[in-house]
Design an enzyme around this catalytic site. Structure first.
Site, mmCIF file in Angstrom:
data_model
loop_
_atom_site.group_PDB
_atom_site.id
_atom_site.type_symbol
_atom_site.label_atom_id
_atom_site.label_comp_id
_atom_site.label_asym_id
_atom_site.label_seq_id
_atom_site.Cartn_x
_atom_site.Cartn_y
_atom_site.Cartn_z
ATOM 1 N N ALA A 38 -52.124 -23.736 8.159
ATOM 2 C CA ALA A 38 -51.067 -23.258 9.040
ATOM 3 C C ALA A 38 -51.079 -24.158 10.274
ATOM 4 C CB ALA A 38 -51.317 -21.806 9.421
ATOM 5 N N GLY B 80 -54.198 -22.380 5.152
ATOM 6 C CA GLY B 80 -52.947 -21.937 4.541
ATOM 7 C C GLY B 80 -52.509 -22.823 3.389
ATOM 8 N N GLU C 216 -54.445 -21.650 0.464
ATOM 9 C CA GLU C 216 -53.853 -20.350 0.094
ATOM 10 C C GLU C 216 -52.530 -20.547 -0.644
ATOM 11 O OE1 GLU C 216 -54.304 -19.084 4.226
ATOM 12 O OE2 GLU C 216 -55.295 -17.274 3.502
ATOM 13 N N GLU D 295 -60.873 -21.749 8.393
ATOM 14 C CA GLU D 295 -60.453 -20.888 9.514
ATOM 15 C C GLU D 295 -61.631 -20.510 10.392
ATOM 16 O OE1 GLU D 295 -59.410 -20.583 6.417
ATOM 17 O OE2 GLU D 295 -57.242 -20.243 6.411
#
Ligand code: DAK
Length: 260
Positions: free
Chosen positions: A67, A112, A115, A135
């Site tokens: 992200a 992300g 993911e 993260e």
């Protein structure tokens, strides 16, 4: 809708969705997530010729490096929970899409990005692909389903290690652990994904849709695990540690976490 951050190319019913932010390692900012949602929720279902979708990243270095950390600052628990839920919902659309969706992982697939790859039905990677959920280095946890899907692919022990350490897995290790289906040279990555979609497209479409649905059903969507992740993610976005982790990344220095 016209897209700014993703690019869609079609060839013989196979749609290639390229995350197109090469300078930011294809990081998923809010606009990019909205465009991915738009494609899978609105545009793709209307395409009668669609055999399958390949998701990849622009350039030779990254699939998606996470992200967009630069959008994180100023987060609070409520906003964090909402964004996590929104992201999980978008990735669930991909996972439940009734035609095959293949991640062509052409480099870093972190946070992300890992993911996103895990929400696809299959993953094909180049030798330079790197998978991880870093993260924890920023003082937060994965928020787009990573804590749940990584366990599904590689088992609890290895998933726990990767999530706790933030370490990356190389393509060969990812293949051995079952996170990746195949490895292909960069110049053959899209061709390999295309040939798998063509093979699937020759089968009965209803059966294909039902296989996707029932395999996914094994993992019980919307069980407490995903909800727990939304709540826990919201809590980590409300910390001094997260502010420090994201600021340190942007300032290109090591974080100094206070545990608050
Ligand atoms: N976000 C924003 N920019 C990024 C980025 C990211 N995730 N990753 C890389 N970039 C940018 C860099 O800042 C740099 O930009 P400039 O400094 O040139 O402006 C440019 O891309 C090139 O990166 P590097 O110079 O760092 O390139 P290197 O080859 O040296 O290193 C790297 C490549 C991928 C190892 C490194 O860039 C890296 O460690 N990137 C960060 C990896 C990471 O920590 N990813 C984020 C994981 S956290 C949420 C839900 C979910 C999440 C967050 C919020 N909500 C609900 C709110 C998920 C979070 C994550 O994904």
């Amino acid at each position: 809708m016209s897209y700014q951050n993703i690019q869609i190319q079609e060839q013989n019913g196979i749609y290639i969705l390229t995350i197109n932010r090469e300078k930011a390692m294809n990081a998923l900012n809010g606009q990019t997530m909205t465009e991915i949602r738009q494609f899978f929720a609105e545009d793709a279902p209307k395409k009668n010729d669609l055999k399958g979708v390949i998701i990849t990243g622009a350039g030779p270095k990254a699939f998606v490096a996470g992200a967009d950390i630069k959008e994180f600052l100023g987060m609070n628990a409520e906003k964090g929970r909402q964004l996590s839920q929104k992201g999980q919902d978008i990735f669930l659309l991909i996972e439940q899409f009734p035609k095959p969706v293949i991640a062509a992982v052409n480099g870093f697939a972190l946070g992300g990005g890992c993911e996103l790859a895990m929400a696809c039905h299959l993953r094909i990677a180049t030798e330079n692909a790197r998978f991880g959920q870093p993260e924890v280095n920023l003082g937060i946890i994965p928020g787009y389903g990573g804590t749940q899907r990584l366990i599904q692919y590689i088992g609890k022990g290895k998933a726990m290690e990767l999530l706790l350490t933030g370490d990356m897995l190389g393509a060969q290790d990812a293949l051995q652990l079952g996170l990746v289906n195949h490895i292909a040279p960069a110049e053959e990555l899209i061709a390999k994904a295309t040939s798998i979609i063509e093979k699937i497209a020759a089968k009965g479409p209803v059966a294909i849709a039902k296989i996707i649905e029932t395999v996914n059903a094994y993992f019980h969507y919307n069980t407490d695990g995903f909800n727990a992740e939304v709540l826990a993610f919201g809590a980590t976005t409300n910390t001094e540690d997260f502010k420090e982790g994201a600021t340190a990344f942007i300032e290109k220095r090591s974080p100094n976490f206070s545990g608050k």
